[in-house]
Design a protein around this motif. Structure first.
Motif, PDB file in Angstrom:
ATOM      1  N   MET A   1       0.810  -1.215   0.000  1.00 51.19           N
ATOM      2  CA  MET A   1       0.000   0.000   0.000  1.00 51.19           C
ATOM      3  C   MET A   1       0.843   1.265   0.000  1.00 51.19           C
ATOM      4  O   MET A   1       0.488   2.253  -0.640  1.00 51.19           O
ATOM      5  CB  MET A   1      -0.950  -0.007   1.191  1.00 51.19           C
ATOM      6  N   LEU A   2       1.957   1.238   0.719  1.00 51.28           N
ATOM      7  CA  LEU A   2       2.840   2.396   0.699  1.00 51.28           C
ATOM      8  C   LEU A   2       3.454   2.607  -0.681  1.00 51.28           C
ATOM      9  O   LEU A   2       3.574   3.736  -1.155  1.00 51.28           O
ATOM     10  CB  LEU A   2       3.938   2.237   1.749  1.00 51.28           C
ATOM     11  N   LEU A   3       3.831   1.516  -1.329  1.00 52.07           N
ATOM     12  CA  LEU A   3       4.370   1.622  -2.688  1.00 52.07           C
ATOM     13  C   LEU A   3       3.316   2.140  -3.659  1.00 52.07           C
ATOM     14  O   LEU A   3       3.565   3.048  -4.451  1.00 52.07           O
ATOM     15  CB  LEU A   3       4.887   0.258  -3.158  1.00 52.07           C
ATOM     16  N   ALA A   4       2.122   1.546  -3.593  1.00 49.01           N
ATOM     17  CA  ALA A   4       1.060   1.891  -4.531  1.00 49.01           C
ATOM     18  C   ALA A   4       0.461   3.263  -4.252  1.00 49.01           C
ATOM     19  O   ALA A   4      -0.168   3.854  -5.127  1.00 49.01           O
ATOM     20  CB  ALA A   4      -0.039   0.836  -4.475  1.00 49.01           C
ATOM     21  N   GLY A   5       0.661   3.773  -3.029  1.00 40.32           N
ATOM     22  CA  GLY A   5       0.071   5.044  -2.658  1.00 40.32           C
ATOM     23  C   GLY A   5       1.084   6.169  -2.564  1.00 40.32           C
ATOM     24  O   GLY A   5       1.395   6.844  -3.544  1.00 40.32           O
ATOM     25  N   ALA A   6       1.644   6.365  -1.370  1.00 43.06           N
ATOM     26  CA  ALA A   6       2.523   7.518  -1.139  1.00 43.06           C
ATOM     27  C   ALA A   6       3.772   7.487  -2.012  1.00 43.06           C
ATOM     28  O   ALA A   6       4.199   8.526  -2.543  1.00 43.06           O
ATOM     29  CB  ALA A   6       2.913   7.587   0.334  1.00 43.06           C
ATOM     30  N   TYR A   7       4.386   6.320  -2.186  1.00 53.00           N
ATOM     31  CA  TYR A   7       5.609   6.251  -2.995  1.00 53.00           C
ATOM     32  C   TYR A   7       5.307   6.561  -4.461  1.00 53.00           C
ATOM     33  O   TYR A   7       6.042   7.316  -5.109  1.00 53.00           O
ATOM     34  CB  TYR A   7       6.257   4.878  -2.877  1.00 53.00           C
ATOM     35  N   SER A   8       4.235   6.007  -4.982  1.00 53.98           N
ATOM     36  CA  SER A   8       3.814   6.293  -6.350  1.00 53.98           C
ATOM     37  C   SER A   8       3.583   7.790  -6.546  1.00 53.98           C
ATOM     38  O   SER A   8       4.054   8.393  -7.526  1.00 53.98           O
ATOM     39  CB  SER A   8       2.535   5.512  -6.664  1.00 53.98           C
ATOM     40  N   ASP A   9       2.864   8.405  -5.610  1.00 54.63           N
ATOM     41  CA  ASP A   9       2.613   9.848  -5.687  1.00 54.63           C
ATOM     42  C   ASP A   9       3.927  10.636  -5.597  1.00 54.63           C
ATOM     43  O   ASP A   9       4.120  11.634  -6.299  1.00 54.63           O
ATOM     44  CB  ASP A   9       1.699  10.284  -4.544  1.00 54.63           C
ATOM     45  N   TYR A  10       4.790  10.192  -4.706  1.00 59.55           N
ATOM     46  CA  TYR A  10       6.083  10.859  -4.483  1.00 59.55           C
ATOM     47  C   TYR A  10       6.918  10.859  -5.764  1.00 59.55           C
ATOM     48  O   TYR A  10       7.425  11.907  -6.204  1.00 59.55           O
ATOM     49  CB  TYR A  10       6.799  10.125  -3.355  1.00 59.55           C
ATOM     50  N   VAL A  11       7.068   9.693  -6.377  1.00 57.00           N
ATOM     51  CA  VAL A  11       7.876   9.572  -7.593  1.00 57.00           C
ATOM     52  C   VAL A  11       7.307  10.425  -8.716  1.00 57.00           C
ATOM     53  O   VAL A  11       8.026  11.205  -9.363  1.00 57.00           O
ATOM     54  CB  VAL A  11       7.959   8.092  -8.032  1.00 57.00           C
ATOM     55  N   THR A  12       6.010  10.307  -8.956  1.00 56.07           N
ATOM     56  CA  THR A  12       5.393  11.014 -10.075  1.00 56.07           C
ATOM     57  C   THR A  12       5.398  12.522  -9.847  1.00 56.07           C
ATOM     58  O   THR A  12       5.630  13.299 -10.777  1.00 56.07           O
ATOM     59  CB  THR A  12       3.958  10.504 -10.305  1.00 56.07           C
TER      60      THR A  12
END
Length: 283
Positions: free
Chosen positions: A129-140
């Motif tokens: 969930m952290l990868l699919a959520g906050a990390y995904s948003d962070y990278v993009t």
């Protein structure tokens, strides 16, 4: 298609279905050229049981309504894939005005809910969930800022999210959404003087394709909203020349309805979160 966002370019992640698809359609109806991304492409859907839920289908729907769309496959947890999307936008359009971070997919492996006891939760669920959520948003967000928005000195970043609840709900979900919300707040604070607004949008209980697959119409009656309700709120933010007043905040879709007068497809203005809070207080 002409409209208030004509000439603008928007990137909507996780746009194969649900809120991402609705947001892409509504932004396109307002005149923007939409880059729609997701992992699901025609013939390679992550939800094969759901018809017409790929980025290609979303792009086709936009074009059928005389809008402009470019579908691209992208797993937003992979920086290299995100970089490729950003470079495509740079070469093709040379600008990015609106980024909507909506990619998720964190229910694909384990579904919704944990084990019978708190400690029976799959230990990898929070990481997913952290990868699919906050990390995904962070990278993009960071790559969009690096290649476009920081140099432009303007732009809007929206992250679709959820209000963390009191008392808290499902453990990994609550933690992952809290991370997304803190990212919105921190980015908003850091970018406050750069002309770039960062806003979180929290929808209510939406009648998405997956929701309709797992619940009956009777269960959903009177309690839900369509994804177009929050999507129209996002368009209103994109149209607002003073959107920076909201930067760093998480706005419930009901708040957006009050601020901008947006309605759901049936003309109503559901207030799911406000009713939910009242129910919690009354309980």
């Amino acid at each position: 298609m002409s409209g208030p966002l004509s000439g603008q370019v928007a990137l909507v992640t996780g746009a194969s279905r649900g809120l991402g698809r609705a947001t892409a359609l509504e932004l396109a109806a307002a005149g923007a050229h939409i880059i729609v991304t997701a992992r699901s492409t025609r013939g390679q859907s992550t939800q094969a049981t759901l018809p017409q839920t790929t980025v290609d289908d979303t792009a086709d729907a936009i074009r059928a309504a005389d809008g402009q769309a470019t579908p691209l496959r992208c797993d937003h947890t992979d920086p290299a894939q995100v970089e490729a999307v950003i470079r495509h936008i740079a070469v093709t359009h040379g600008r990015l005005d609106v980024l909507v971070n909506n990619a998720w997919g964190a229910h694909d492996r384990h579904g919704v809910g944990g084990g019978p006891e708190l400690w029976d939760e799959p230990l990898e669920q929070l990481r997913i969930m952290l990868l699919a959520g906050a990390y995904s948003d962070y990278v993009t967000s960071l790559l969009s800022l690096k290649h476009f928005m920081a140099g432009q000195g303007r732009g809007l970043i929206v992250s679709t999210t959820w209000h963390t609840e009191e008392p808290p709900g499902w453990l990994p979900y609550e933690v992952s959404k809290a991370a997304k919300n803190r990212l919105v707040y921190t980015l908003g604070h850091k970018l406050r003087d750069r002309g770039i607004a960062v806003v979180g949008v929290a929808p209510g209980w939406m009648r998405t394709e997956l929701m309709l697959q797992h619940h009956t119409e009777q269960e959903l009656a009177g309690q839900t909203e369509t994804p177009h309700y929050a999507a129209r709120g996002i368009v209103a933010l994109a149209r607002d020349p003073q959107v920076s007043r909201h930067t760093g905040r998480i706005l419930d879709v009901g708040e957006l309805a009050d601020l901008y007068g947006v309605t759901d497809l049936d003309g109503t203005q559901p207030q799911w979160y406000a009713r939910h809070l009242e129910g919690r207080a009354g309980g």
